[in-house]
Design an enzyme around this catalytic site. Structure first.
Site, PDB file in Angstrom:
ATOM      1  N   PHE A 161       0.866  -1.011   0.039  1.00  0.00           N
ATOM      2  CA  PHE A 161      -0.063   0.035   0.030  1.00  0.00           C
ATOM      3  C   PHE A 161       0.873   1.361  -0.036  1.00  0.00           C
ATOM      4  O   PHE A 161       1.473   1.566   0.896  1.00  0.00           O
ATOM      5  CB  PHE A 161      -0.722   0.117   0.862  1.00  0.00           C
ATOM      6  CG  PHE A 161      -1.896   1.394   0.991  1.00  0.00           C
ATOM      7  CD1 PHE A 161      -3.054   1.157   0.343  1.00  0.00           C
ATOM      8  CD2 PHE A 161      -1.702   2.485   1.659  1.00  0.00           C
ATOM      9  CE1 PHE A 161      -3.937   2.256   0.001  1.00  0.00           C
ATOM     10  CE2 PHE A 161      -2.385   3.399   1.753  1.00  0.00           C
ATOM     11  CZ  PHE A 161      -3.637   3.477   0.787  1.00  0.00           C
ATOM     12  N   ASP A 184       9.198   2.421   2.116  1.00  0.00           N
ATOM     13  CA  ASP A 184       7.999   3.267   2.482  1.00  0.00           C
ATOM     14  C   ASP A 184       7.885   2.764   3.972  1.00  0.00           C
ATOM     15  O   ASP A 184       7.167   1.784   4.311  1.00  0.00           O
ATOM     16  CB  ASP A 184       6.830   3.009   1.611  1.00  0.00           C
ATOM     17  CG  ASP A 184       5.388   3.388   1.987  1.00  0.00           C
ATOM     18  OD1 ASP A 184       5.385   3.995   3.137  1.00  0.00           O
ATOM     19  OD2 ASP A 184       4.603   3.475   1.320  1.00  0.00           O
ATOM     20  N   LYS A 221       2.583   9.042   8.708  1.00  0.00           N
ATOM     21  CA  LYS A 221       1.493   8.813   9.528  1.00  0.00           C
ATOM     22  C   LYS A 221       1.939   9.434  11.166  1.00  0.00           C
ATOM     23  O   LYS A 221       1.576  10.251  11.500  1.00  0.00           O
ATOM     24  CB  LYS A 221       1.186   7.362   9.826  1.00  0.00           C
ATOM     25  CG  LYS A 221       0.556   6.962   8.592  1.00  0.00           C
ATOM     26  CD  LYS A 221      -0.167   5.561   8.549  1.00  0.00           C
ATOM     27  CE  LYS A 221      -1.256   5.401   7.852  1.00  0.00           C
ATOM     28  NZ  LYS A 221      -0.808   4.914   6.454  1.00  0.00           N
TER      29      LYS A 221
HETATM   30  C1  LIG Z   1      -1.130   5.243   5.082  1.00  0.00           C
HETATM   31  C2  LIG Z   1       0.087   4.820   3.985  1.00  0.00           C
HETATM   32  C3  LIG Z   1       0.200   5.371   2.862  1.00  0.00           C
HETATM   33  C4  LIG Z   1      -0.492   6.495   2.589  1.00  0.00           C
HETATM   34  O1  LIG Z   1      -0.455   7.597   3.235  1.00  0.00           O
HETATM   35  P1  LIG Z   1      -1.671   8.947   3.206  1.00  0.00           P
HETATM   36  O2  LIG Z   1      -1.435   9.944   4.407  1.00  0.00           O
HETATM   37  O3  LIG Z   1      -2.803   8.414   3.526  1.00  0.00           O
HETATM   38  O4  LIG Z   1      -1.392   9.581   1.916  1.00  0.00           O
HETATM   39  C5  LIG Z   1       1.457   5.085   2.274  1.00  0.00           C
HETATM   40  N1  LIG Z   1       2.198   4.005   2.499  1.00  0.00           N
HETATM   41  C6  LIG Z   1       1.843   3.216   3.635  1.00  0.00           C
HETATM   42  C7  LIG Z   1       2.798   2.286   3.804  1.00  0.00           C
HETATM   43  C8  LIG Z   1       0.914   3.571   4.451  1.00  0.00           C
HETATM   44  O5  LIG Z   1       0.726   2.697   5.361  1.00  0.00           O
END
Ligand SMILES: *Cc1c(COP(=O)(O)O)cnc(C)c1O
Length: 403
Positions: A138, A223, A252
């Site tokens: 994700f 990420d 986050k």
């Molecule tokens: C939540 C998340 C995103 C996206 O972040 P947003 O602030 O919602 O755009 C990207 N990568 C990972 C691993 C995430 O958990």
């Protein structure tokens, strides 16, 4: 307003992008939240790994309020003190050298993707453009990061998607090697996949990924938007693996609840961005960076990481202890306080029953219960949450037997 009225108002005026619970959270303190009707819950969702220091962490609240009385916004055309300070804290705590600030995780990944492509084209002067990502990943909801997200349901209805993304199974080095042609400019992955079901990268795997990237002249992007900043019990998840990425994305937990994201890169790679090549109106705004500084200072000094490791280990052991009691539990996995319990039944009902009993947990990928409590919780909090979870699992077990 009551839960009911808030739900009705939202349903009338908001786009229908979330199937929301009939509960409006209107107050929070530490691990506890209260809804609009005054009901209290223990929050083991933590805003999906945002509220790592608990709700309304005083250091963040103070820093934001102070900043709001100094300067709330000025353009990135000017120097911003808190932005420079937060960048310094991130660089000093990581193996990265430079930072670009965004407003969200998706935008941090957008920056990473753009930086990797630009590095390949302008610095390496190559024709590399492909980015390999992992199944069940994700990476966000913008058109490029949704495409980077290797999940069919995230792509549906958005064609044509941007070109140049290639998907391989996670933890499968042979599959990656097969897709690593000379056009690959980067491999992007979450060391611990979040939304995809709390899937932890194998130790040897990430080492081999890094070696393969180096061998083929591709960048490695981690990420760590969900798993970074102490969530796994270390400041960054990659520290568990003894390797370093070229680009690292965060978001986050970085603002303690205030929106902010960051793409970090090592020297050499970072230089592919020069004035005018990328930007953001709000990214690195004084208020979000003041919050970020308060979060980093707390993570640096208050024993939060050690606590996440210690309590995470305790919590995981206890969850694993439930495996023998309930045959619908398939596996408990995760690191630090990023834990998942995979079931062979859908988890939605368990989440609802826990909520009734005053515990907020999440279910991702339909069958994985996910626990993302504040990194500051203690054993008593864990025991209380487990008490509620066990009651609910007993109910599920009894109702399954009655079927
Ligand atoms: C939540 C998340 C995103 C996206 O972040 P947003 O602030 O919602 O755009 C990207 N990568 C990972 C691993 C995430 O958990």
């Amino acid at each position: 307003m009551s839960n009911e009225n808030i739900k009705r108002l939202g349903e009338k005026y908001l786009m229908n992008t979330y199937a929301r619970y009939p509960v409006a959270l209107t107050k929070g303190e530490g691990v506890n939240v209260w809804d609009a009707d005054g009901k209290k819950y223990m929050d083991f969702v933590g805003g999906l790994a945002v509220n790592s220091l608990g709700h309304c962490y005083p250091g963040v609240a103070r820093a934001v309020s102070k900043q709001c009385n100094e300067i709330i916004h000025c353009s990135n055309l000017y120097c911003i003190e808190k932005q420079a300070k937060l960048a310094e804290l991130l660089v000093k705590n990581s193996s990265m050298d430079r930072v670009f600030f965004s407003n969200s995780g998706a935008e941090a990944n957008e920056a990473a993707i753009k930086l990797a492509r630009r590095y390949a084209q302008l610095v390496l002067k190559s024709d590399k453009y492909k980015i390999i990502t992992m199944n069940k990943s994700f990476h966000g909801r913008t058109i490029a990061t949704a495409t980077a997200t290797a999940q069919e349901k995230i792509h549906s209805g958005f064609d044509p998607l941007p070109q140049g993304f290639v998907y391989v199974p996670f933890n499968d080095i042979a599959a990656l090697r097969e897709s690593m042609d000379h056009q690959v400019c980067a491999v992007m992955l979450e060391p611990v996949q979040g939304e995809g079901g709390v899937n932890v990268a194998d130790k040897g795997y990430l080492k081999e990924v890094k070696e393969l990237c180096d061998e083929k002249g591709a960048l490695l992007i981690f990420d760590e938007i969900q798993c970074g900043l102490g969530r796994t019990g270390k400041m960054f998840a990659y520290e568990h693996y003894g390797i370093k990425p070229h680009i690292l994305t965060l978001a986050k937990a970085l603002g303690g609840g205030i929106p902010i994201g960051a793409a970090l890169a090592v020297d050499g790679v970072a230089e592919a961005f020069d004035p005018g090549s990328h930007g953001s109106t709000f990214g690195g705004n004084p208020v979000s960076c003041a919050a970020g500084v308060a979060v980093m200072e707390a993570l640096e000094t208050e024993g939060v990481l050690e606590n996440a490791l210690e309590i995470g280990g305790y919590f995981k052991e206890k969850l694993q202890g439930l495996e023998s009691k309930y045959d619908f539990i398939k596996e408990v996995r995760g690191m630090g306080l990023m834990l998942g319990m995979e079931l062979d039944i859908p988890g939605g009902e368990i989440v609802n029953l826990c909520m009734e009993k005053g515990l907020l947990i999440n279910c991702t990928s339909e069958r994985v219960l996910r626990f993302l409590p504040p990194l500051t919780i203690n054993r008593k909090h864990v025991d209380r949450a487990l008490g509620i979870l066990e009651e609910v699992l007993d109910n599920i077990k009894a109702s399954k037997r009655g079927e």
